[in-house]
Design a protein around this motif. Sequence first.
Motif, mmCIF file in Angstrom:
data_model
loop_
_atom_site.group_PDB
_atom_site.id
_atom_site.type_symbol
_atom_site.label_atom_id
_atom_site.label_comp_id
_atom_site.label_asym_id
_atom_site.label_seq_id
_atom_site.Cartn_x
_atom_site.Cartn_y
_atom_site.Cartn_z
ATOM 1 N N ALA A 118 -33.638 -6.696 -5.198
ATOM 2 C CA ALA A 118 -33.930 -5.357 -5.697
ATOM 3 C C ALA A 118 -35.426 -5.205 -5.959
ATOM 4 O O ALA A 118 -36.034 -4.183 -5.607
ATOM 5 N N ILE A 119 -36.024 -6.222 -6.543
ATOM 6 C CA ILE A 119 -37.460 -6.144 -6.827
ATOM 7 C C ILE A 119 -38.252 -6.062 -5.522
ATOM 8 O O ILE A 119 -39.179 -5.270 -5.391
ATOM 9 N N GLU B 101 -32.059 1.924 -28.421
ATOM 10 C CA GLU B 101 -32.624 1.161 -29.535
ATOM 11 C C GLU B 101 -32.460 -0.343 -29.311
ATOM 12 O O GLU B 101 -32.895 -1.150 -30.121
ATOM 13 N N ALA C 57 -33.482 4.167 -19.841
ATOM 14 C CA ALA C 57 -33.082 5.522 -20.252
ATOM 15 C C ALA C 57 -34.035 6.563 -19.672
ATOM 16 O O ALA C 57 -34.839 7.155 -20.373
ATOM 17 N N ALA D 110 -48.620 -2.328 -11.761
ATOM 18 C CA ALA D 110 -47.185 -2.170 -11.468
ATOM 19 C C ALA D 110 -46.714 -3.337 -10.611
ATOM 20 O O ALA D 110 -45.663 -3.941 -10.874
ATOM 21 N N LEU E 194 -44.104 3.436 -14.277
ATOM 22 C CA LEU E 194 -44.307 4.263 -15.473
ATOM 23 C C LEU E 194 -44.780 3.452 -16.676
ATOM 24 O O LEU E 194 -45.569 3.930 -17.474
ATOM 25 N N GLU E 195 -44.298 2.221 -16.798
ATOM 26 C CA GLU E 195 -44.656 1.457 -17.996
ATOM 27 C C GLU E 195 -46.043 0.827 -17.897
ATOM 28 O O GLU E 195 -46.591 0.371 -18.892
ATOM 29 N N LEU F 213 -37.682 -5.758 -21.405
ATOM 30 C CA LEU F 213 -37.448 -6.698 -20.314
ATOM 31 C C LEU F 213 -36.564 -7.811 -20.855
ATOM 32 O O LEU F 213 -36.992 -8.606 -21.680
ATOM 33 N N MET G 47 -46.449 -6.513 -12.538
ATOM 34 C CA MET G 47 -45.257 -6.558 -13.390
ATOM 35 C C MET G 47 -44.028 -6.940 -12.566
ATOM 36 O O MET G 47 -43.215 -7.766 -12.977
ATOM 37 N N LEU G 48 -43.917 -6.331 -11.378
ATOM 38 C CA LEU G 48 -42.766 -6.640 -10.525
ATOM 39 C C LEU G 48 -42.808 -8.110 -10.101
ATOM 40 O O LEU G 48 -41.780 -8.792 -10.088
ATOM 41 N N ARG H 25 -39.128 8.727 -27.323
ATOM 42 C CA ARG H 25 -37.999 8.047 -27.937
ATOM 43 C C ARG H 25 -38.465 7.119 -29.055
ATOM 44 O O ARG H 25 -39.601 6.654 -29.050
ATOM 45 N N VAL I 189 -39.719 1.586 -13.630
ATOM 46 C CA VAL I 189 -40.219 0.950 -14.854
ATOM 47 C C VAL I 189 -41.630 0.428 -14.610
ATOM 48 O O VAL I 189 -42.540 0.650 -15.408
ATOM 49 N N ALA I 190 -41.815 -0.235 -13.466
ATOM 50 C CA ALA I 190 -43.131 -0.818 -13.182
ATOM 51 C C ALA I 190 -44.186 0.276 -13.092
ATOM 52 O O ALA I 190 -45.276 0.155 -13.658
ATOM 53 N N TYR J 197 -36.270 -0.730 -11.108
ATOM 54 C CA TYR J 197 -37.365 -1.702 -11.206
ATOM 55 C C TYR J 197 -38.696 -1.022 -10.898
ATOM 56 O O TYR J 197 -39.681 -1.188 -11.603
ATOM 57 N N LYS K 5 -30.794 -0.827 -8.461
ATOM 58 C CA LYS K 5 -31.662 -1.687 -9.267
ATOM 59 C C LYS K 5 -33.115 -1.520 -8.832
ATOM 60 O O LYS K 5 -34.021 -1.474 -9.663
ATOM 61 N N PRO L 163 -36.772 1.668 -21.492
ATOM 62 C CA PRO L 163 -37.408 1.264 -20.235
ATOM 63 C C PRO L 163 -38.342 0.073 -20.401
ATOM 64 O O PRO L 163 -38.481 -0.734 -19.506
ATOM 65 N N GLU L 164 -38.965 -0.039 -21.567
ATOM 66 C CA GLU L 164 -39.945 -1.106 -21.715
ATOM 67 C C GLU L 164 -39.303 -2.442 -22.053
ATOM 68 O O GLU L 164 -39.964 -3.470 -22.060
ATOM 69 N N LEU M 275 -51.340 6.445 -12.804
ATOM 70 C CA LEU M 275 -50.610 5.255 -12.359
ATOM 71 C C LEU M 275 -51.582 4.143 -12.002
ATOM 72 O O LEU M 275 -52.724 4.394 -11.640
ATOM 73 N N ALA N 193 -38.006 -2.648 -4.224
ATOM 74 C CA ALA N 193 -38.855 -1.737 -4.989
ATOM 75 C C ALA N 193 -40.308 -1.881 -4.541
ATOM 76 O O ALA N 193 -41.003 -0.888 -4.305
#
Lengths: 352, 507
Positions: B362-363, A245, A303, B171, A347-348, A281, B174-175, B54, A344-345, A341, A337, A278-279, B166, B366
């Motif tokens: 890390a980015i 939350e 999560a 994506a 899936l979101e 930032l 965003m990264l 969620r 999230v990229a 990263y 990480k 996840p969304e 996808l 990814a």
Amino acid sequence: MKFIHLADVHLGASPDRGSSWNGRREEEIWETFRRLIGEIRDHPVDLLFIAGDLFHRQPLLRELREVNALFQSIPDTRVYLIAGNHDYMRKDSLYRSFVWADNVYFFKEEHLTSVKDPVCDVTVYGFSFHHQEIERELLFGAVPEETDGLHILLAHGGDDRHVPMNYRNLSAAGFDYVACGHIHKPNMPARDQIRFSGALEPIDRNDTGPHGYVEGQIVRGRLRTRFVPFACRSYLDVTIETDEETTQHSIEEEMKEAIAQNGPDNLYRIFLTGMRPPELLLIPERLKSLGNITEVTDMTRPAYDLQALLRQYSGTLVGDYIRHFQEKGELSVVEEKALYYGLVALLETGRP
Amino acid sequence: MKIDKIMIRNFGKIHDKTLELGDGINVLYGENESGKTTIHTFLKGMFFGISRSRGRAAKKDVYSTYEPWENPAEYGGTMWFTQGDGSFRLTRNFEQNHQRFELVEEDGGRTWDDPEALAELLGEVSEAVYDNTVSVGQLKSVTGTDLVHELKNYIASYEGTGDTSLDLGRASQMLKMSRKGFQVQADRTRKELLKEQEKLDVGIDYLEKEIDSLSDKQRQIDEKKKSLRLGDSGGDVLERHIRGAKKKKTLTMLLFGAAAVLFVLMGLVLTDTRMKIGSAAVGVILLLIGIFRNQQLQKEIRRRRRMKEKWMAKNKKVRSDKGAVESAIQDKRRQIESVQVQREELEEQLREMLPEELEIDAINLAMETIEALSSDMSDQVGRQLHDRTSRILSEITNGKYRDVRFDEAFQMTVNTGDRMVPLEGLSRGTLEQIYFSLRMAAGELFLGPEPFPVILDDIFGMYDEERLSGVLRWLHQEKRQIIISTCSRRELDVLEKEQIPYRGLLL
């Protein structure tokens, strides 16, 4: 008989360069030392032990004069000093020629010597660093003389490259008290017998927790010591738990509260742990502006249930991506990480 | 695999409904809102369960949408299916507080209560694979250009990810945006540290200049010292001079004194009066000369004394000046050193990785990983997808369109036998056929020896009769179970006309 034991004042250090409070810290370190001497002036103790690294590096003449003048202002207290690895007695060190006030005794040798206090029934032992490192066990086999009174040892070091110490042997050697310096966090290898006073002021952001000095006193024939917090600020680590939350706003509120509770003057390292949506930032620079914050470490994870995602997305890029990282076994911080990263990229930003 | 029967206990608005499905083509026919989509959702739910979203999203998620109106505690049903040599009965209750899963092998009698067992049975068909290959929904686009765009996106993401939901472009966007944010922060911190370093350097420069000017002073003092000529032992030399003069004085006094006494005595002894007087006079004169000479020498001694004192004072001043300058230089050097210690600490700090740089690493990792995996996938999927899509398109159009080509930028062209037509130049019906071919091709890529049923949700709305019969004939000769849902009778009519066997299910 009453004494104060301190160490690692690091006069001349200027921590946190590049931050808004740098420069202020350099002066604060001096100021706390002056404040302590003032305290001793108002409530004199018999002995003041400074177990090395009074200075952050080779002292300047004016600095020695300043310190000496401070010592002169507490004539009822005898000051015992040693040089540590930071202010070690180099060939051209001013420690070698400086003439101290009458109430100051400086241990010049790089081996253990002793001196009898002119007033109290105390024999003080000590040595100074002549080098930046001393790897030999300089204190090995050191024992007090067989005379009456208290036997107090001043020692700087305690790690592999700076006079390694075996606390059990040292404790068995028979000194009544060993006043140690070098380790910046206050600690007590042997109760009321061997203590690291810790740095008087924290010197860098890793010196978390309270800082101050040790006060010793004979109570009913026994030596009692206690740590007295004295630093004007502490570096504190604050951990904030996030959950699904959590929002930027909720983290900011929680941080503000933590800072208000623990004192706005302190310097903070913030750690974020737990799950996060996840969304979400996070904007770390916003968090940094909420107080004296040295760094924000974000260790939260989105999560995601990786096993469930792997099952759901097996055979597609997302599945391959998770498997790719899982096949690496134990993940480094960067890899973990990266895993999140990427997830999230992917899936979101997907099409619903 | 074949789905034999479903019994919906409670799901959305449907309750207690049983449908028996056959091999080959099954047509699920019903008006709009009659529950076709509900049945599709039920089928997927049976295979993969229904997970809850969620937070706020939960209010509108699949779970909430199909929560039964009546009897919500029994939210689910049963499905009978054949897989390999075994027939299975799968019962689920999705209700979050009464969740139940039971998979029974009807001949062998084995039972599982773990969904993992079903996943194993389904093999490569994960939920994402199901969405991309088993269940085929309508194209959403209304206009032709949008459709072309959608088709291109579809093929691009399918090739690169095996998942049309996808969007690699977004994506990566965003990264890159996150990376940029950290980069700005890291640059700012580094700039701040470099500025500190500069400040220290300026301090060092200043101190060095001070040392230079002190050194000048030192040279001047040295010169002055040289001008005093006599060196360090000057005091002794001058003292020697004084002593010499004193000696001379004593000697002169003795000499003249002795001579004077001698002449005076001689005068006493001599008898001749003139001689007597003369001798005494010589004695007196000698005495006077002696006294005069003595006084002269005394003066010289005083002069030399003064000289020595003056020299000593000058020498002392030069020496103390020199000492002061030397210790000042030494102190400046120490100050430089102390600044250098700070500078080293700064350098150390600059060498260390900033937290932001860790995030950037890390980015980057990814992005590299996604790119590498996606390019692997394109390599594996790309060629086969082209070949199969082309074959299926040719089959359903009776060879009218032979070949679909995609280039690097996913520009598609179709070979009509005599010319290559870009996607933009094709009719909506043909685009729909290409879409169908792509979906079927993608399905084949995934489905191994035992094909999964294919579920077509109202996708033939834009097909004319000729196209429809082509596609139905093709589906008929496919060795797999087909479930077509439709809200028009056209599919049924064409199947009758073409005399293709099917099972009709009226909702």
